[in-house]
Design an enzyme around this catalytic site. Structure first.
Site, mmCIF file in Angstrom:
data_model
loop_
_atom_site.group_PDB
_atom_site.id
_atom_site.type_symbol
_atom_site.label_atom_id
_atom_site.label_comp_id
_atom_site.label_asym_id
_atom_site.label_seq_id
_atom_site.Cartn_x
_atom_site.Cartn_y
_atom_site.Cartn_z
ATOM 1 N N ASP A 250 -17.485 0.682 0.666
ATOM 2 C CA ASP A 250 -16.646 -0.482 0.970
ATOM 3 C C ASP A 250 -17.369 -1.417 1.925
ATOM 4 O O ASP A 250 -17.462 -1.137 3.127
ATOM 5 C CB ASP A 250 -15.318 -0.029 1.600
ATOM 6 C CG ASP A 250 -14.526 -1.207 2.136
ATOM 7 O OD1 ASP A 250 -14.613 -2.303 1.532
ATOM 8 O OD2 ASP A 250 -13.808 -1.031 3.142
ATOM 9 N N SER B 250 0.802 -1.230 0.000
ATOM 10 C CA SER B 250 0.000 0.000 0.000
ATOM 11 C C SER B 250 0.830 1.273 0.000
ATOM 12 O O SER B 250 0.258 2.375 -0.058
ATOM 13 C CB SER B 250 -0.929 0.002 1.222
ATOM 14 O OG SER B 250 -1.853 -1.070 1.148
#
Length: 630
Positions: free
Chosen positions: A351, A327
């Site tokens: 999400d 990430s």
């Protein structure tokens, strides 16, 4: 009756004697004529040639090796020095039976068979007549005494004072400064035979190798007259060698030690940059090794121990280690989305804990299985929300994603003077067709958007990509040398700056990275607790081995060396960056929890004074300088 006594034939004997005298005289005349003829050829016909041969046998050019340039850190701390040493040399022309002399030497000093074989290798290398060859470096007082007592048994061997390389801080800069070692046969074929006469060592790695031609200097010589035994009778001419140029590095010895302390005993890499100049402030690859072992000639046993170690101390993780970035590249992906117009700062994605491609039932999981609900760009960076970046990568597509990330230097060599750097890999559909003969699948774009899949980068590339975020796209190649011989190195191939359609994108991503560190919901907030300055950071956790669909990562069921790598990148102060730090800890698992505090310690060591107060902006960096030659 008694026989009569025969009378001598005087005339016959006289004739025989005369014939013999004539034959002898003829032979003598022939020999004299041959001698005179040979003298005429040598003295008249071949006068110039024989004079040159005689002069060459009498007069020799002896090389004088130059003193190698010194290497300093930015504050004048010596990182590579030269110290006097007593070395053992052999001149073959004076030794007679070389094999016998070497056998005697082996017995006198109590050496092993491996060392005896090394002597043979050293003597097989090309050299000029009467040029001594160094057999041993750094003789001890006991060895010198043994050689002196047994000198009558060791013709052609001499103990000579010479300078050898020394690394005072040993393993602390082994992977950046590098080391010198004995010139091998392959190297000898490529080197300038004149410049390297009398030189036994050459830069093997790091700065020692990259700037070899500047550090080495130029050879000097002595023209000497010798007798028939090869002993020097007098010096006819002398030219001093030109010492190598000194090099001042951008590294800071104090920051380097602080970085090593923060990393501890964990396997990994750390690199700190100045985003305004590209100066490498600290560079740690752990574990390391003592470069002094290679200067004198490392033993087979010692080298095998380093080479075969499971922890790979000889491997430069900063430059050659290829890892999935995880990430840590999400801020660069965010820049790509904003600049291409695919998203705006207010674009939101829901999400539920996973992402699904249209018409596919495969679930691409978020690290937070319960999901973060509706998230915009800033929250997605703060929470490192995988679902948001899956969606963003899908909208960008592989070609645009590849091109934007390549602009940040990912998947290519980025340094100015670090020749060992690996290029890494920034995959594309074209690359996969060429190397795998397979099409590119949409799911591969998704995982590339969170730094997984085929993508491989070095810690140095991660630091440079983060430096570009800090400098708002201004390209400064990472480099170690601040000055070489008093002059700053010049980038022969400068990279173009990253110019965005909307420069506000830099600030928007910066704010999201600050929330990672300072927002109550930020995933690395613990690392920024109590900081006197704002930090912009991004964590990353990258898989080492794949996990099946639907399974959860279980550290207790995973071998230690199969656990996830922990990564973290950041810069500070966020509003006016003076330092960029990238950390990769092998099998460290949690980037924010494990690697984040390491970044914070390094930033504190650079930005805070001894009282713990933030330094003024102009006090954190020393200008390039040139340390005197010692």
């Amino acid at each position: 009756m008694p026989q009569p006594i025969p009378l001598k034939d005087q005339a016959r004997e006289k004739s025989l004697v005369n014939r013999r005298l004539l034959v002898c005289a003829g032979i003598t005349l022939v020999l004299v004529a041959a001698l005179v003829g040979r003298l005429y050829v040598l003295q008249v016909v071949q006068h110039d040639q024989q004079s040159a041969v005689s002069e060459n046998n009498r007069v020799h050019m002896l090389p004088i090796a130059p003193e190698r340039g010194l290497i300093y850190d930015r504050n004048g701390v010596v990182l590579a020095a030269n110290r006097p040493s007593f070395n053992l040399t052999m001149t073959r022309e004076r030794a007679g039976n070389v094999a016998q002399v070497l056998d005697e030497l082996t017995q006198v000093l109590g050496l092993d068979t491996d060392q005896r074989q090394e002597f043979d290798k050293d003597l097989r290398r090309g050299r000029k007549p009467f040029e001594p060859v160094t057999l041993m470096v750094g003789l001890s007082e006991e060895q010198i005494a043994h050689l002196a007592v047994n000198q009558f048994r060791l013709p052609g061997l001499e103990v000579e004072p010479q300078f050898i390389r020394e690394y005072p801080l040993a393993e602390h800069f082994a992977h950046s400064v590098g080391y010198v070692g004995r010139i091998n046969e392959r190297e000898a074929k490529t080197l300038d035979a004149t410049e390297y006469r009398g030189t036994q060592s050459i830069g093997k790695t790091g700065i020692e190798r990259f700037y070899e031609d500047r550090l080495h200097g130029h050879v000097g010589y002595e023209e000497v007259e010798t007798n028939a035994q090869g002993r020097v009778m007098r010096v006819l001419d002398h030219r001093d060698p030109t010492p190598g140029e000194d090099i001042v590095l951008s590294l800071d010895a104090h920051l380097q030690q602080a970085a090593e302390k923060a990393l501890g005993e964990r396997r990994g890499a750390l690199v700190a940059l100045d985003p305004g100049t590209g100066d490498i402030l600290a560079m740690v690859s752990n574990p390391s090794f003592d470069p002094n072992l290679f200067v004198k000639g490392i033993s087979f046993k010692q080298y095998a121990a380093l080479r075969d170690s499971i922890d790979r101390p000889l491997f430069n993780r900063v430059l050659r280690g290829l890892y999935a970035p995880g990430s840590t590249i999400k801020p660069e992906v965010a820049i790509a989305g904003l600049d291409s117009g695919v998203i705006t700062p207010s674009s939101r994605v829901f999400d539920p804990g996973y992402y699904e491609l249209p018409n596919y039932d495969h679930k691409y999981r978020n690290w937070n299985r319960s999901g973060d609900g509706w998230v915009d760009l800033s929250a997605a960076i703060m929470r490192s929300n995988d679902t948001y970046f899956y969606d963003l990568a899908h909208k960008l597509g592989i070609e645009r994603l590849h091109d934007y990330l390549a602009d940040f230097g990912l998947g290519q060599k980025v340094s100015l003077d670090l020749f060992e750097e690996a290029a890494g890999l920034m995959p594309s559909a074209q690359w996969k067709r060429a190397t795998r003969r397979q099409p590119w699948f949409p799911g591969e774009t998704l995982i590339l958007g969170i730094g997984q899949g085929y993508m491989q980068v070095t810690p140095l590339q991660l630091a440079q990509a983060t430096s570009l975020l800090a400098s708002k796209g201004a390209w400064h190649r990472p480099h170690l040398a601040m000055s070489v011989g008093g002059q700053a190195p010049v980038d022969p191939n400068p990279m173009p700056d990253i110019v965005l359609h909307d420069r506000n994108a830099w600030e928007q991503v910066n704010q999201g990275m600050q929330r990672v560190m300072h927002d109550p919901r930020g995933i690395a907030r613990a690392a920024a607790a109590g900081a006197q300055y704002r930090i912009a950071g991004k964590s990353g956790t990258a898989q080492v081995v794949a996990i099946r669909q639907g399974e959860r990562y279980n550290r207790n069921k995973t071998l230690e060396r199969h656990r996830d790598n922990a990564l973290f990148v950041g810069f500070a102060p966020a509003e006016a960056p003076r330092i960029v730090v990238a950390v990769m800890i092998e099998n460290g698992e949690a980037g924010g929890r494990v690697a984040g505090p390491v970044v914070r310690e390094v930033m504190d060591a650079w930005l805070l004074d001894e009282q713990g107060h933030l330094k003024a902006p102009d006090a954190s960096a020393a200008p390039p300088g040139h340390a005197p030659h010692a």
